[in-house]
Design a protein around this motif. Structure first.
Motif, short mmCIF file in Angstrom:
data_model
loop_
_atom_site.label_atom_id
_atom_site.label_comp_id
_atom_site.label_asym_id
_atom_site.label_seq_id
_atom_site.Cartn_x
_atom_site.Cartn_y
_atom_site.Cartn_z
N GLY A 52 0.79 -1.33 0.08
CA GLY A 52 -0.06 0.11 -0.07
C GLY A 52 0.84 1.60 -0.14
N ASP A 53 0.24 2.27 -0.26
CA ASP A 53 0.79 3.54 -0.38
C ASP A 53 -0.01 4.49 0.58
OD1 ASP A 53 2.96 3.12 -2.24
OD2 ASP A 53 1.41 3.47 -3.84
N LEU A 54 0.74 5.65 1.15
CA LEU A 54 0.16 6.46 2.06
C LEU A 54 0.61 8.11 1.58
CD1 LEU A 54 -1.71 6.98 4.51
CD2 LEU A 54 0.30 6.78 5.85
N ARG A 55 -0.24 8.81 1.61
CA ARG A 55 0.13 10.36 1.32
C ARG A 55 -0.80 11.02 2.28
NH1 ARG A 55 -0.22 8.34 -3.67
NH2 ARG A 55 1.60 7.88 -4.79
N ILE A 56 0.01 12.26 3.11
CA ILE A 56 -0.88 12.85 3.86
C ILE A 56 -0.77 14.45 3.47
CG2 ILE A 56 -1.02 13.79 6.05
CD1 ILE A 56 0.26 10.85 7.03
N LYS A 57 -1.75 15.15 3.44
CA LYS A 57 -1.67 16.63 3.16
C LYS A 57 -2.15 17.32 4.32
CE LYS A 57 -2.52 16.08 -2.00
NZ LYS A 57 -3.27 16.18 -2.93
N VAL A 58 -1.14 18.39 4.72
CA VAL A 58 -1.43 19.39 5.71
C VAL A 58 -1.66 20.69 5.33
CG1 VAL A 58 -0.41 20.17 7.74
CG2 VAL A 58 -0.12 17.58 7.45
N GLY A 59 -2.55 21.27 6.00
CA GLY A 59 -2.69 22.63 5.82
C GLY A 59 -3.38 23.53 6.95
N ALA A 60 -3.65 24.78 6.85
CA ALA A 60 -3.95 25.44 7.88
C ALA A 60 -5.64 25.55 7.72
CB ALA A 60 -3.38 26.88 7.88
N GLN A 61 -6.27 25.48 8.73
CA GLN A 61 -7.78 25.93 8.58
C GLN A 61 -8.23 27.26 7.95
OE1 GLN A 61 -10.27 23.77 9.13
NE2 GLN A 61 -12.03 25.20 9.11
N ASP A 62 -7.46 28.08 8.48
CA ASP A 62 -7.50 29.49 7.77
C ASP A 62 -6.48 29.66 6.98
OD1 ASP A 62 -7.86 32.23 7.25
OD2 ASP A 62 -8.51 32.66 9.19
N ALA A 63 -6.50 30.09 5.68
CA ALA A 63 -5.36 30.13 4.73
C ALA A 63 -4.56 31.73 5.04
CB ALA A 63 -5.75 30.44 3.21
N ILE A 64 -5.22 32.44 5.92
CA ILE A 64 -4.49 33.93 6.18
C ILE A 64 -3.72 33.52 7.41
CG2 ILE A 64 -5.05 35.93 7.08
CD1 ILE A 64 -7.89 36.14 5.32
N ARG A 65 -4.05 32.49 8.14
CA ARG A 65 -3.19 32.42 9.31
C ARG A 65 -1.98 31.12 9.06
NH1 ARG A 65 -6.31 31.85 14.72
NH2 ARG A 65 -4.12 31.57 15.27
N VAL A 66 -1.43 31.67 8.10
CA VAL A 66 -0.16 30.47 7.91
C VAL A 66 1.08 30.95 8.22
CG1 VAL A 66 1.11 29.45 5.98
CG2 VAL A 66 -1.47 29.56 6.00
N ASP A 67 1.76 30.65 9.20
CA ASP A 67 3.39 30.68 9.47
C ASP A 67 4.22 29.80 8.96
OD1 ASP A 67 5.55 31.48 10.57
OD2 ASP A 67 4.80 32.06 12.41
N PRO A 68 4.92 30.13 7.81
CA PRO A 68 5.98 28.93 7.34
C PRO A 68 7.05 28.78 8.43
CG PRO A 68 6.30 31.01 6.32
CD PRO A 68 5.06 31.18 7.10
N ASN A 69 7.34 29.55 9.23
CA ASN A 69 8.20 29.16 10.42
C ASN A 69 7.79 27.88 11.37
OD1 ASN A 69 10.15 30.73 9.07
ND2 ASN A 69 9.10 32.58 9.59
N VAL A 70 6.47 27.99 11.45
CA VAL A 70 5.92 27.10 12.65
C VAL A 70 6.21 25.75 12.09
CG1 VAL A 70 4.00 26.42 13.65
CG2 VAL A 70 4.31 28.97 13.56
#
Length: 83
Positions: A52-70
């Motif tokens: 089997g293969d597994l891929r996981i996509k993660v994102g912020a609930q609110d696109a405005i509240r993204v911090d690439p350093n976190v």
């Protein structure tokens, strides 16, 4: 995987949970369901068949509240972090 396997996906936005990053998609050819969800952290149970293969996509609930350093962590384990 060489054989079928059951495990947990544990996710935690440990540096700033208030950003509410979350798993948006689990792409797999097995079974998966969420067993825990809170702000910025969650756990999924997954059964992945042999080869089997597994891929996981993660994102912020609110696109405005993204911090690439976190930073966040995704862990595959035999036990859930939270119940």
């Amino acid at each position: 995987t060489g054989q079928g396997k059951s495990f947990y996906i544990n996710f935690d936005t440990y540096q700033n949970r208030s950003l509410d990053y979350q798993i948006f998609e689990i792409d797999h050819n097995g079974q998966a369901y969420q067993v825990f969800k809170d702000t910025g952290r969650e756990t999924w149970f997954v059964y992945l068949p042999a080869n089997g293969d597994l891929r996981i996509k993660v994102g912020a609930q609110d696109a405005i509240r993204v911090d690439p350093n976190v930073k966040y962590i995704i862990s595959l384990s035999e036990r859930p972090w939270w119940n």
